[in-house]
Design a protein around this motif. Structure first.
Motif, mmCIF file in Angstrom:
data_model
loop_
_atom_site.group_PDB
_atom_site.id
_atom_site.type_symbol
_atom_site.label_atom_id
_atom_site.label_comp_id
_atom_site.label_asym_id
_atom_site.label_seq_id
_atom_site.Cartn_x
_atom_site.Cartn_y
_atom_site.Cartn_z
ATOM 1 N N ALA A 2 0.839 -1.193 0.000
ATOM 2 C CA ALA A 2 0.000 0.000 0.000
ATOM 3 C C ALA A 2 0.875 1.245 0.000
ATOM 4 C CB ALA A 2 -0.907 -0.007 1.221
ATOM 5 N N HIS A 3 0.506 2.182 -0.841
ATOM 6 C CA HIS A 3 1.169 3.489 -0.848
ATOM 7 C C HIS A 3 0.288 4.459 -0.077
ATOM 8 C CE1 HIS A 3 1.987 7.525 -2.472
ATOM 9 N NE2 HIS A 3 3.241 7.098 -2.428
ATOM 10 N N GLN A 4 0.895 5.269 0.774
ATOM 11 C CA GLN A 4 0.131 6.239 1.555
ATOM 12 C C GLN A 4 0.550 7.657 1.200
ATOM 13 O OE1 GLN A 4 0.209 5.176 5.705
ATOM 14 N NE2 GLN A 4 -1.308 3.587 5.332
ATOM 15 N N PHE A 5 -0.461 8.514 1.074
ATOM 16 C CA PHE A 5 -0.267 9.918 0.734
ATOM 17 C C PHE A 5 -1.084 10.747 1.726
ATOM 18 C CE2 PHE A 5 -1.995 13.603 -1.675
ATOM 19 C CZ PHE A 5 -0.814 14.284 -1.906
ATOM 20 N N SER A 6 -0.418 11.647 2.417
ATOM 21 C CA SER A 6 -1.091 12.478 3.423
ATOM 22 C C SER A 6 -1.455 13.829 2.835
ATOM 23 C CB SER A 6 -0.178 12.686 4.632
ATOM 24 O OG SER A 6 0.111 11.448 5.236
ATOM 25 N N LEU A 7 -2.587 14.355 3.290
ATOM 26 C CA LEU A 7 -3.001 15.689 2.870
ATOM 27 C C LEU A 7 -3.876 16.312 3.944
ATOM 28 C CD1 LEU A 7 -6.212 15.906 1.559
ATOM 29 C CD2 LEU A 7 -5.145 14.182 0.142
ATOM 30 N N ARG A 8 -3.965 17.623 3.887
ATOM 31 C CA ARG A 8 -4.821 18.377 4.799
ATOM 32 C C ARG A 8 -5.951 19.000 3.986
ATOM 33 N NH1 ARG A 8 -2.934 21.922 9.653
ATOM 34 N NH2 ARG A 8 -2.856 19.804 10.382
ATOM 35 N N VAL A 9 -7.140 19.012 4.560
ATOM 36 C CA VAL A 9 -8.289 19.626 3.903
ATOM 37 C C VAL A 9 -8.204 21.139 4.086
ATOM 38 C CG1 VAL A 9 -10.800 19.844 3.869
ATOM 39 C CG2 VAL A 9 -9.746 17.589 4.270
ATOM 40 N N TYR A 10 -8.202 21.846 2.969
ATOM 41 C CA TYR A 10 -8.186 23.307 2.983
ATOM 42 C C TYR A 10 -9.603 23.847 2.834
ATOM 43 C CZ TYR A 10 -3.174 22.776 2.209
ATOM 44 O OH TYR A 10 -1.855 22.427 2.317
ATOM 45 N N TYR A 11 -9.764 25.107 3.185
ATOM 46 C CA TYR A 11 -11.061 25.763 3.076
ATOM 47 C C TYR A 11 -11.614 25.636 1.659
ATOM 48 C CZ TYR A 11 -14.643 29.356 3.495
ATOM 49 O OH TYR A 11 -15.826 30.034 3.488
ATOM 50 N N GLU A 12 -10.737 25.778 0.668
ATOM 51 C CA GLU A 12 -11.165 25.712 -0.736
ATOM 52 C C GLU A 12 -11.709 24.341 -1.130
ATOM 53 O OE1 GLU A 12 -6.954 24.537 -2.890
ATOM 54 O OE2 GLU A 12 -7.422 26.642 -2.608
ATOM 55 N N ASP A 13 -11.442 23.303 -0.325
ATOM 56 C CA ASP A 13 -11.920 21.947 -0.605
ATOM 57 C C ASP A 13 -13.342 21.708 -0.108
ATOM 58 O OD1 ASP A 13 -9.362 21.175 -1.626
ATOM 59 O OD2 ASP A 13 -8.667 20.806 0.429
ATOM 60 N N THR A 14 -13.873 22.672 0.650
ATOM 61 C CA THR A 14 -15.139 22.442 1.347
ATOM 62 C C THR A 14 -16.289 23.263 0.774
ATOM 63 O OG1 THR A 14 -14.731 24.162 2.997
ATOM 64 C CG2 THR A 14 -13.887 21.955 3.485
#
Length: 133
Positions: A2-14
């Motif tokens: 499994a490959h894992q990629f981390s990200l944070r949800v930004y205001y523009e994503d919501t």
């Protein structure tokens, strides 16, 4: 593997409620696929230049299980489920703190410059062989 990629949800994503807009999950898994391919040492631009082939999404089956929200830290996991001559099937999940929020089965196809189906080049196939579950 499994490959894992981390990200944070930004205001523009919501949306107005601070919940991730549904189409952005597809963007998140696209980013993760790009990073997964790069982690295998595959340069997609070089592959296009040398072999004249690209990968395109053929099908996505998506399940939205729970909402992600503004400022959440997410992990996108990508697992290669199957590989045939011209097709890859991936399972991608998005989680927050171990809780699964989204799951998708993504079918990619290998295409020539004219848009016709093409075989996955041998050098790419070799890199993928150790990834199939």
């Amino acid at each position: 593997m499994a490959h894992q990629f981390s990200l944070r949800v930004y205001y523009e994503d919501t949306d107005l409620a601070g919940i991730v807009y549904y189409a952005n999950y597809l963007k998140f898994i696209e980013r993760a696929r790009t990073e997964w391919v790069a982690s295998l040492g595959i340069d997609q631009m070089a592959l296009r230049a040398s072999d004249g082939i690209v990968f395109a999404v053929r099908r996505v089956e998506a399940d939205y299980l729970r909402p992600a929200k503004f400022a959440d830290d997410l992990v996108v996991e990508t697992v290669l489920q199957a590989a045939t001559g011209a097709r890859l099937v991936l399972v991608q999940t998005i989680s927050r703190g171990g809780e699964r929020l989204f799951s998708a089965v993504v079918t990619l196809v290998c295409l020539s410059e004219t848009g016709a189906a093409a075989r996955v080049p041998p050098q790419v196939r070799l890199r993928l062989l150790g990834q199939v579950h």
